[in-house]
Design a protein around this motif. Structure first.
Motif, PDB file in Angstrom:
ATOM      1  N   VAL A 107     -36.372 -16.690 -40.818  1.00 44.00           N
ATOM      2  CA  VAL A 107     -36.523 -15.269 -40.502  1.00 44.00           C
ATOM      3  C   VAL A 107     -35.845 -14.426 -41.577  1.00 44.00           C
ATOM      4  O   VAL A 107     -36.407 -13.448 -42.080  1.00 44.00           O
ATOM      5  CB  VAL A 107     -35.920 -14.953 -39.113  1.00 44.00           C
ATOM      6  N   GLY A 108     -34.615 -14.812 -41.938  1.00 43.84           N
ATOM      7  CA  GLY A 108     -33.887 -14.071 -42.959  1.00 43.84           C
ATOM      8  C   GLY A 108     -34.594 -14.088 -44.308  1.00 43.84           C
ATOM      9  O   GLY A 108     -34.641 -13.062 -45.000  1.00 43.84           O
ATOM     10  N   ASP A 109     -35.157 -15.235 -44.670  1.00 41.02           N
ATOM     11  CA  ASP A 109     -35.873 -15.330 -45.951  1.00 41.02           C
ATOM     12  C   ASP A 109     -37.094 -14.419 -45.971  1.00 41.02           C
ATOM     13  O   ASP A 109     -37.402 -13.779 -46.994  1.00 41.02           O
ATOM     14  CB  ASP A 109     -36.307 -16.776 -46.205  1.00 41.02           C
ATOM     15  N   ALA A 110     -37.819 -14.356 -44.837  1.00 36.94           N
ATOM     16  CA  ALA A 110     -38.994 -13.482 -44.767  1.00 36.94           C
ATOM     17  C   ALA A 110     -38.589 -12.020 -44.887  1.00 36.94           C
ATOM     18  O   ALA A 110     -39.249 -11.233 -45.586  1.00 36.94           O
ATOM     19  CB  ALA A 110     -39.749 -13.733 -43.456  1.00 36.94           C
ATOM     20  N   LEU A 111     -37.495 -11.643 -44.238  1.00 39.70           N
ATOM     21  CA  LEU A 111     -37.006 -10.267 -44.354  1.00 39.70           C
ATOM     22  C   LEU A 111     -36.566  -9.967 -45.782  1.00 39.70           C
ATOM     23  O   LEU A 111     -36.845  -8.900 -46.327  1.00 39.70           O
ATOM     24  CB  LEU A 111     -35.836 -10.041 -43.393  1.00 39.70           C
ATOM     25  N   PHE A 112     -35.872 -10.917 -46.396  1.00 38.69           N
ATOM     26  CA  PHE A 112     -35.370 -10.719 -47.755  1.00 38.69           C
ATOM     27  C   PHE A 112     -36.512 -10.508 -48.747  1.00 38.69           C
ATOM     28  O   PHE A 112     -36.395  -9.728 -49.697  1.00 38.69           O
ATOM     29  CB  PHE A 112     -34.519 -11.924 -48.165  1.00 38.69           C
ATOM     30  N   SER A 113     -37.632 -11.208 -48.500  1.00 40.51           N
ATOM     31  CA  SER A 113     -38.788 -11.080 -49.403  1.00 40.51           C
ATOM     32  C   SER A 113     -39.631  -9.847 -49.100  1.00 40.51           C
ATOM     33  O   SER A 113     -40.611  -9.569 -49.798  1.00 40.51           O
ATOM     34  CB  SER A 113     -39.659 -12.334 -49.313  1.00 40.51           C
ATOM     35  N   GLY A 114     -39.277  -9.109 -48.034  1.00 42.19           N
ATOM     36  CA  GLY A 114     -40.000  -7.895 -47.684  1.00 42.19           C
ATOM     37  C   GLY A 114     -41.226  -8.111 -46.831  1.00 42.19           C
ATOM     38  O   GLY A 114     -42.020  -7.185 -46.623  1.00 42.19           O
ATOM     39  N   ARG A 121     -43.252 -12.817 -36.893  1.00 41.77           N
ATOM     40  CA  ARG A 121     -43.880 -14.034 -36.370  1.00 41.77           C
ATOM     41  C   ARG A 121     -42.866 -15.175 -36.237  1.00 41.77           C
ATOM     42  O   ARG A 121     -42.841 -15.887 -35.235  1.00 41.77           O
ATOM     43  CB  ARG A 121     -45.047 -14.454 -37.268  1.00 41.77           C
ATOM     44  N   LYS A 122     -42.016 -15.317 -37.235  1.00 46.47           N
ATOM     45  CA  LYS A 122     -41.040 -16.405 -37.205  1.00 46.47           C
ATOM     46  C   LYS A 122     -39.970 -16.175 -36.143  1.00 46.47           C
ATOM     47  O   LYS A 122     -39.517 -17.114 -35.493  1.00 46.47           O
ATOM     48  CB  LYS A 122     -40.409 -16.588 -38.586  1.00 46.47           C
ATOM     49  N   VAL A 123     -39.557 -14.933 -35.941  1.00 45.37           N
ATOM     50  CA  VAL A 123     -38.536 -14.687 -34.924  1.00 45.37           C
ATOM     51  C   VAL A 123     -39.117 -14.842 -33.519  1.00 45.37           C
ATOM     52  O   VAL A 123     -38.388 -15.133 -32.567  1.00 45.37           O
ATOM     53  CB  VAL A 123     -37.886 -13.295 -35.117  1.00 45.37           C
ATOM     54  N   SER A 124     -40.445 -14.703 -33.383  1.00 47.02           N
ATOM     55  CA  SER A 124     -41.070 -14.900 -32.066  1.00 47.02           C
ATOM     56  C   SER A 124     -40.942 -16.343 -31.600  1.00 47.02           C
ATOM     57  O   SER A 124     -41.052 -16.621 -30.410  1.00 47.02           O
ATOM     58  CB  SER A 124     -42.556 -14.506 -32.110  1.00 47.02           C
ATOM     59  N   CYS A 284     -27.507  -5.282 -37.550  1.00 43.78           N
ATOM     60  CA  CYS A 284     -27.744  -6.623 -38.071  1.00 43.78           C
ATOM     61  C   CYS A 284     -28.663  -6.545 -39.291  1.00 43.78           C
ATOM     62  O   CYS A 284     -29.483  -5.630 -39.422  1.00 43.78           O
ATOM     63  CB  CYS A 284     -28.372  -7.505 -37.006  1.00 43.78           C
ATOM     64  N   SER A 285     -28.535  -7.533 -40.168  1.00 44.43           N
ATOM     65  CA  SER A 285     -29.294  -7.549 -41.422  1.00 44.43           C
ATOM     66  C   SER A 285     -29.539  -8.996 -41.823  1.00 44.43           C
ATOM     67  O   SER A 285     -29.156  -9.928 -41.116  1.00 44.43           O
ATOM     68  CB  SER A 285     -28.499  -6.834 -42.508  1.00 44.43           C
ATOM     69  N   VAL A 286     -30.162  -9.172 -42.981  1.00 44.91           N
ATOM     70  CA  VAL A 286     -30.362 -10.520 -43.523  1.00 44.91           C
ATOM     71  C   VAL A 286     -29.015 -11.213 -43.699  1.00 44.91           C
ATOM     72  O   VAL A 286     -28.868 -12.398 -43.364  1.00 44.91           O
ATOM     73  CB  VAL A 286     -31.109 -10.459 -44.869  1.00 44.91           C
ATOM     74  N   ALA A 287     -28.025 -10.500 -44.203  1.00 46.08           N
ATOM     75  CA  ALA A 287     -26.697 -11.085 -44.407  1.00 46.08           C
ATOM     76  C   ALA A 287     -26.085 -11.527 -43.078  1.00 46.08           C
ATOM     77  O   ALA A 287     -25.413 -12.561 -43.009  1.00 46.08           O
ATOM     78  CB  ALA A 287     -25.789 -10.078 -45.106  1.00 46.08           C
ATOM     79  N   THR A 288     -26.326 -10.751 -42.033  1.00 48.51           N
ATOM     80  CA  THR A 288     -25.798 -11.096 -40.711  1.00 48.51           C
ATOM     81  C   THR A 288     -26.427 -12.386 -40.203  1.00 48.51           C
ATOM     82  O   THR A 288     -25.742 -13.241 -39.622  1.00 48.51           O
ATOM     83  CB  THR A 288     -26.070  -9.963 -39.711  1.00 48.51           C
ATOM     84  N   ILE A 289     -27.733 -12.524 -40.386  1.00 48.53           N
ATOM     85  CA  ILE A 289     -28.408 -13.751 -39.962  1.00 48.53           C
ATOM     86  C   ILE A 289     -27.797 -14.959 -40.660  1.00 48.53           C
ATOM     87  O   ILE A 289     -27.457 -15.970 -40.029  1.00 48.53           O
ATOM     88  CB  ILE A 289     -29.923 -13.690 -40.271  1.00 48.53           C
ATOM     89  N   ARG A 290     -27.644 -14.848 -41.968  1.00 44.70           N
ATOM     90  CA  ARG A 290     -27.125 -15.977 -42.739  1.00 44.70           C
ATOM     91  C   ARG A 290     -25.689 -16.298 -42.337  1.00 44.70           C
ATOM     92  O   ARG A 290     -25.316 -17.461 -42.199  1.00 44.70           O
ATOM     93  CB  ARG A 290     -27.222 -15.674 -44.233  1.00 44.70           C
TER      94      ARG A 290
END
Length: 318
Positions: A107-114, A121-124, A284-290
């Motif tokens: 999920v974080g990687d998909a967000l990071f790539s925009g 879809r992945k978080v679902s 929350c953000s990509v950094a938070t997920i990681r």
């Protein structure tokens, strides 16, 4: 056979290395199949639904524990090494640290790539809420909350029962957890039949959820996160959660990460407002997920190490 603590460490390392490959037969699938079969038979028996639900719990949990014991015993009679391999494999299937971390990272990687649609879809695959219209912040929140909540169900609670009762305890816990996932709903179909499943899951997680807060605190100290905020967040927010147990790890994660969990979300089109957990209003953000994935894995390592040390001390005292 290998010493129980060594089996447990080997099983946990296997989970970190391999996760749950889709091609591999998984005991939880068998437990779910048994639960659905037992439901079908018991619903047609004419018994009161609450009684039928209690019997379903006895059949599924008892059947799981008995099967695990028989498999390990039979393998051990063939050869001690076979018994060890069976025990390690069954323990390994009880843990979900790698899969939980991998799902969150995806999920974080998909967000990071925009790619927000991909992230939704992945978080679902991780949460039950509606994800089609989530913002980037909403996706990150959902993923982080999922890691926090499932740290107990997928990692520390199986470790807890494995430390106490070995593979039989770990898989019996997974049976309890699977029953709750299958039947523990407060809707018309399962309010009575699923009563025992939901109550037993609450009871099974009561101590692990609270012990996990201590492990999260030590892990947060190692990660140089907000150690003192953990206990404040748990004291203020753990009782606000609808679950008697889920609020503890979620509030602890929120405190450690310096974010707020909860807020508005939708389930099957119906709006809900989850209680706010945490002391800081940072989103929350990509950094938070990681960071939540690192915190989950450190928490598991702390929980496992502390449990083994306590077992070894008890063995020496006794």
């Amino acid at each position: 056979m290998m010493q129980p603590e060594y089996m447990l460490v080997a099983a946990y390392i296997c989970d970190l290395l391999f996760g749950d490959p889709r091609w591999m037969p998984h005991p939880v699938k068998g437990i779910a199949w048994l639960a659905l079969g037992a439901e079908k038979v018991l619903r047609s028996s004419g018994l009161p639904l609450r009684v039928a639900g209690v019997l379903c719990v006895l059949v599924v949990v008892g059947g799981t524990a008995g099967t695990v014991w028989l498999v390990i015993e039979a393998a051990g009679r063939l050869h001690p090494v076979a018994g060890t391999i069976a025990g390690v494999f069954l323990l390994y299937t009880a843990f979900a640290a790698k899969d939980l971390g991998d799902h969150a990272r995806a999920v974080g990687d998909a967000l990071f790539s925009g790619d927000l649609p991909l992230a939704r879809r992945k978080v679902s695959w991780m949460v039950g809420r509606d994800t089609e219209n989530l913002s980037e912040e909403g996706v990150a929140l959902a993923a982080t909350e999922s890691v926090a909540e499932n740290t107990v169900d997928g990692v520390t609670a199986p470790l807890f029962y494995a430390l106490l009762f070995g593979p039989v305890g770990a898989l019996a816990y997974k049976a309890v957890n699977t029953l709750d996932s299958s039947f523990g709903y407060m809707n018309e179909r399962y309010r009575e039949f699923g009563w025992a499943s939901a109550k037993l899951d609450d009871l099974a997680n009561l101590l692990p959820a609270r012990l996990t807060v201590l492990a999260i605190a030590i892990a947060a100290l190692l990660r140089r996160l907000r150690f003192f905020d953990i206990f404040k967040a748990v004291r203020q927010g753990s009782g606000l959660h609808a679950s008697p147990n889920a609020g503890y790890p979620e509030a602890a994660f929120a405190g450690a990460l310096g974010v707020t969990f909860g807020g508005a979300r939708s389930y099957a089109g119906v709006e809900h407002d989850a209680p706010r957990l945490g002391l800081c209003k940072q989103a929350c953000s990509v950094a938070t997920i990681r960071e939540s994935v690192f915190l989950m894995r450190f928490t598991a390592a702390v929980f496992l190490a502390a449990g083994i040390i306590l077992l070894l001390l008890l063995e020496r005292l006794l």
